[in-house]
Structures are given as C-alpha cells and as structure tokens.
Design a protein around this motif. Sequence first.
Motif, PDB file in Angstrom:
ATOM      1  N   PRO A  71     -14.650   5.581 -48.813  1.00 51.22           N
ATOM      2  CA  PRO A  71     -13.528   5.234 -49.678  1.00 51.22           C
ATOM      3  C   PRO A  71     -12.862   6.163 -50.531  1.00 51.22           C
ATOM      4  CG  PRO A  71     -15.137   3.376 -49.594  1.00 51.22           C
ATOM      5  CD  PRO A  71     -15.787   4.702 -48.926  1.00 51.22           C
ATOM      6  N   ARG A  72     -11.662   6.415 -50.621  1.00 53.84           N
ATOM      7  CA  ARG A  72     -11.085   7.284 -51.384  1.00 53.84           C
ATOM      8  C   ARG A  72     -11.692   7.348 -52.905  1.00 53.84           C
ATOM      9  NH1 ARG A  72      -5.011   8.195 -50.385  1.00 53.84           N
ATOM     10  NH2 ARG A  72      -5.754   8.923 -48.345  1.00 53.84           N
ATOM     11  N   SER A  73     -11.785   6.081 -53.407  1.00 54.15           N
ATOM     12  CA  SER A  73     -12.342   5.914 -54.600  1.00 54.15           C
ATOM     13  C   SER A  73     -13.391   4.951 -54.749  1.00 54.15           C
ATOM     14  CB  SER A  73     -11.355   5.485 -55.741  1.00 54.15           C
ATOM     15  OG  SER A  73     -10.732   4.224 -55.018  1.00 54.15           O
ATOM     16  N   GLY A  74     -14.640   5.172 -55.557  1.00 52.98           N
ATOM     17  CA  GLY A  74     -15.601   4.494 -55.526  1.00 52.98           C
ATOM     18  C   GLY A  74     -16.710   4.851 -54.744  1.00 52.98           C
ATOM     19  N   ALA A  75     -16.596   6.074 -54.201  1.00 52.00           N
ATOM     20  CA  ALA A  75     -17.842   6.710 -53.429  1.00 52.00           C
ATOM     21  C   ALA A  75     -18.012   8.186 -53.704  1.00 52.00           C
ATOM     22  CB  ALA A  75     -17.475   6.444 -51.897  1.00 52.00           C
ATOM     23  N   GLU A  76     -17.535   8.655 -54.862  1.00 48.74           N
ATOM     24  CA  GLU A  76     -17.614   9.920 -55.211  1.00 48.74           C
ATOM     25  C   GLU A  76     -18.919  10.523 -55.393  1.00 48.74           C
ATOM     26  OE1 GLU A  76     -13.863   8.079 -56.845  1.00 48.74           O
ATOM     27  OE2 GLU A  76     -16.067   7.501 -56.839  1.00 48.74           O
ATOM     28  N   GLU A  77     -20.037   9.938 -55.819  1.00 51.37           N
ATOM     29  CA  GLU A  77     -21.401  10.285 -55.877  1.00 51.37           C
ATOM     30  C   GLU A  77     -22.053  10.489 -54.478  1.00 51.37           C
ATOM     31  OE1 GLU A  77     -20.639   8.995 -59.911  1.00 51.37           O
ATOM     32  OE2 GLU A  77     -20.349   7.988 -57.753  1.00 51.37           O
ATOM     33  N   LEU A  78     -21.652   9.672 -53.519  1.00 54.83           N
ATOM     34  CA  LEU A  78     -22.054   9.645 -52.189  1.00 54.83           C
ATOM     35  C   LEU A  78     -21.600  10.754 -51.514  1.00 54.83           C
ATOM     36  CD1 LEU A  78     -23.615   8.608 -49.838  1.00 54.83           C
ATOM     37  CD2 LEU A  78     -22.002   6.815 -49.581  1.00 54.83           C
ATOM     38  N   ALA A  79     -20.157  10.959 -51.587  1.00 54.53           N
ATOM     39  CA  ALA A  79     -19.543  11.968 -50.926  1.00 54.53           C
ATOM     40  C   ALA A  79     -19.836  13.255 -51.389  1.00 54.53           C
ATOM     41  CB  ALA A  79     -17.670  11.933 -51.152  1.00 54.53           C
ATOM     42  N   ARG A  80     -20.105  13.603 -52.591  1.00 53.41           N
ATOM     43  CA  ARG A  80     -20.786  14.817 -53.054  1.00 53.41           C
ATOM     44  C   ARG A  80     -22.235  15.068 -52.625  1.00 53.41           C
ATOM     45  NH1 ARG A  80     -18.146  13.610 -58.069  1.00 53.41           N
ATOM     46  NH2 ARG A  80     -20.114  12.508 -58.804  1.00 53.41           N
ATOM     47  N   ALA A  81     -22.995  13.911 -52.518  1.00 52.36           N
ATOM     48  CA  ALA A  81     -24.520  13.947 -52.028  1.00 52.36           C
ATOM     49  C   ALA A  81     -24.713  14.523 -50.649  1.00 52.36           C
ATOM     50  CB  ALA A  81     -25.276  12.776 -52.608  1.00 52.36           C
ATOM     51  N   VAL A  82     -23.768  13.928 -49.762  1.00 54.08           N
ATOM     52  CA  VAL A  82     -23.903  13.960 -48.253  1.00 54.08           C
ATOM     53  C   VAL A  82     -23.848  15.551 -47.889  1.00 54.08           C
ATOM     54  CG1 VAL A  82     -23.912  11.800 -47.854  1.00 54.08           C
ATOM     55  CG2 VAL A  82     -21.935  13.287 -47.775  1.00 54.08           C
ATOM     56  N   VAL A  83     -22.916  16.059 -48.691  1.00 54.06           N
ATOM     57  CA  VAL A  83     -22.266  17.538 -48.145  1.00 54.06           C
ATOM     58  C   VAL A  83     -23.406  18.635 -47.866  1.00 54.06           C
ATOM     59  CG1 VAL A  83     -21.074  19.638 -48.708  1.00 54.06           C
ATOM     60  CG2 VAL A  83     -19.797  17.252 -49.167  1.00 54.06           C
ATOM     61  N   PRO A  84     -24.553  18.790 -48.566  1.00 49.81           N
ATOM     62  CA  PRO A  84     -25.423  19.857 -48.421  1.00 49.81           C
ATOM     63  C   PRO A  84     -26.181  19.427 -46.948  1.00 49.81           C
ATOM     64  CG  PRO A  84     -25.606  19.019 -50.665  1.00 49.81           C
ATOM     65  CD  PRO A  84     -24.527  18.282 -49.910  1.00 49.81           C
ATOM     66  N   HIS A  85     -26.240  18.324 -46.744  1.00 52.90           N
ATOM     67  CA  HIS A  85     -27.177  17.906 -45.314  1.00 52.90           C
ATOM     68  C   HIS A  85     -26.274  17.758 -44.213  1.00 52.90           C
ATOM     69  CE1 HIS A  85     -30.077  16.792 -48.576  1.00 52.90           C
ATOM     70  NE2 HIS A  85     -29.174  16.156 -49.176  1.00 52.90           N
ATOM     71  N   ALA A  86     -24.983  18.442 -44.297  1.00 50.29           N
ATOM     72  CA  ALA A  86     -24.211  18.053 -43.012  1.00 50.29           C
ATOM     73  C   ALA A  86     -24.635  18.708 -41.764  1.00 50.29           C
ATOM     74  CB  ALA A  86     -22.779  18.570 -43.224  1.00 50.29           C
ATOM     75  N   GLY A  87     -25.137  20.108 -41.903  1.00 47.80           N
ATOM     76  CA  GLY A  87     -25.514  20.657 -40.624  1.00 47.80           C
ATOM     77  C   GLY A  87     -26.879  20.165 -40.118  1.00 47.80           C
ATOM     78  N   ALA A  88     -27.885  19.611 -41.028  1.00 47.33           N
ATOM     79  CA  ALA A  88     -28.972  19.174 -40.235  1.00 47.33           C
ATOM     80  C   ALA A  88     -28.890  17.696 -40.166  1.00 47.33           C
ATOM     81  CB  ALA A  88     -30.064  18.883 -41.455  1.00 47.33           C
ATOM     82  N   ALA A  89     -28.114  17.004 -40.580  1.00 45.27           N
ATOM     83  CA  ALA A  89     -27.677  15.537 -40.304  1.00 45.27           C
ATOM     84  C   ALA A  89     -26.964  15.513 -38.833  1.00 45.27           C
ATOM     85  CB  ALA A  89     -26.725  15.020 -41.271  1.00 45.27           C
ATOM     86  N   LEU A  90     -26.038  16.354 -38.612  1.00 43.45           N
ATOM     87  CA  LEU A  90     -25.370  16.279 -37.363  1.00 43.45           C
ATOM     88  C   LEU A  90     -25.931  16.910 -36.110  1.00 43.45           C
ATOM     89  CD1 LEU A  90     -21.608  17.841 -38.703  1.00 43.45           C
ATOM     90  CD2 LEU A  90     -22.385  15.114 -37.855  1.00 43.45           C
ATOM     91  N   ALA A  91     -27.081  17.688 -36.493  1.00 47.82           N
ATOM     92  CA  ALA A  91     -27.795  18.290 -35.371  1.00 47.82           C
ATOM     93  C   ALA A  91     -28.679  17.246 -35.128  1.00 47.82           C
ATOM     94  CB  ALA A  91     -28.723  19.244 -35.854  1.00 47.82           C
ATOM     95  N   TRP A  92     -29.402  16.415 -36.030  1.00 43.29           N
ATOM     96  CA  TRP A  92     -30.376  15.258 -35.759  1.00 43.29           C
ATOM     97  C   TRP A  92     -29.674  14.012 -34.843  1.00 43.29           C
ATOM     98  CZ3 TRP A  92     -30.646  10.072 -36.850  1.00 43.29           C
ATOM     99  CH2 TRP A  92     -31.838   9.395 -36.636  1.00 43.29           C
ATOM    100  N   VAL A  93     -28.480  13.911 -35.563  1.00 39.88           N
ATOM    101  CA  VAL A  93     -27.865  12.688 -34.628  1.00 39.88           C
ATOM    102  C   VAL A  93     -27.493  13.259 -33.240  1.00 39.88           C
ATOM    103  CG1 VAL A  93     -25.520  11.773 -34.636  1.00 39.88           C
ATOM    104  CG2 VAL A  93     -26.912  11.631 -37.064  1.00 39.88           C
ATOM    105  N   GLU A  94     -26.845  14.470 -32.973  1.00 43.04           N
ATOM    106  CA  GLU A  94     -26.702  14.656 -31.737  1.00 43.04           C
ATOM    107  C   GLU A  94     -28.139  14.643 -30.940  1.00 43.04           C
ATOM    108  OE1 GLU A  94     -25.641  18.806 -28.961  1.00 43.04           O
ATOM    109  OE2 GLU A  94     -24.690  18.527 -31.404  1.00 43.04           O
TER     110      GLU A  94
END
Length: 201
Positions: free
Chosen positions: A92-115
Amino acid sequence: MHAGATPSWVIRENAGRGILLALYLREVLAVGAPAELPRLRDIGAVGNRAPDDGRLERQWRSWWDMTVEPEEHPSPVPLELVEAYGTAIALPRSGAEELARAVVPHAGAALAWVEWAEESYRTASKSRRGDSYRAYAGTIAEHEREVGRRAHSFELNVEVLPLAEVGVWWIGRKTVAVTDSLRSDAAAFDDAIHPIIAELA
C-alpha cells in the motif's frame, strides 16, 4: 470436478511466489504473526530487529492477508512496487512505510530463496505418481461415499510450503498451507486433507 448443473469443486495447488516471499521476510524480520503457522525450515532472523511499536508486524500481517487472498482483503489505497523486488512485492502506498523500508536489504537473498523454493516444489510435483487432480478427487469421492451425497460446490487453495512442522493449517477463508514433506507422502496427505475436504464439501 463435476460439470453441468451438479455441484462443482475447484482445488488449486501451488507454492505461490508472493506467499513464499512473505514467509521468508517474516523469518528474517522476526515477525511473530500468524502465531499458529510454523516457521520455515532453516531460516532465521538476520541480525537484531530494532524494537518498534508493533507497526512493522501489523503492516506485515496486512500484507500477508492481501497476499494470501487478495479478493478477500483488498488494499484501501493504491499499491506501489518495492523497487528492489521488481514486480514481486507491491505494498500500500500509505500505511506500509516501515515494512517497505525493512524488506529492501533482504531483496537479493529473498528472491534467490524463493526461486529455490519454487523449483523444489516443481521438482517434487513432477516426481509424484499421478497428478494433483486425482489426489484430491479420490479424497472427495471417499467423502461422498461417507456422507451419502455429492460434495457441495467449493473452492480450495492449497499452498505447499517448506515449513518446519508437519501438518495443514488454515491461512485464509478458502486457503490452507500444507508442509511439503506431508504433501509428498500420499497416504499421510490423504488423511490430513480429508477433514479439510469434509468441512467444505
């Protein structure tokens, strides 16, 4: 699935990318919800999450509900892609700001694990004897014999996930999570899914 005017049922089995991503990030961000759903195997929190007032957990839970059954939990505001994840995460464009920031550092590992998790599910699915339709149709036919009538019309989504405990859990109004190891054991899976089918059909 029955055709024509008779009752019909639809069962969709998958290891959904959005659900896998949400669960991976649940682990690395040390989110506790939903308390009844076991953790993923062999993944834990990364570092120490700074204490907050519960906003991150609430935002994750809201995203989880939208991810599991988007038609049941539509966002009240427009969604926006998290750039680090390409098209994989929209919050959501508003109301998810903390989550949006928190997930960014994990993007590479998260996408590799999901694959990896998606490929594991595809490989396991191919190796099973028979197809998913026959597996569920047999359980429904057994239920119909037990109750002496045709099954009611219903829909069920089955998410096959690498969870640390063996079992089946409701994660939405018409969605269950099942451990991948249980799904690979035909007899045990039949026994576990039967009460779910009986509740719906």
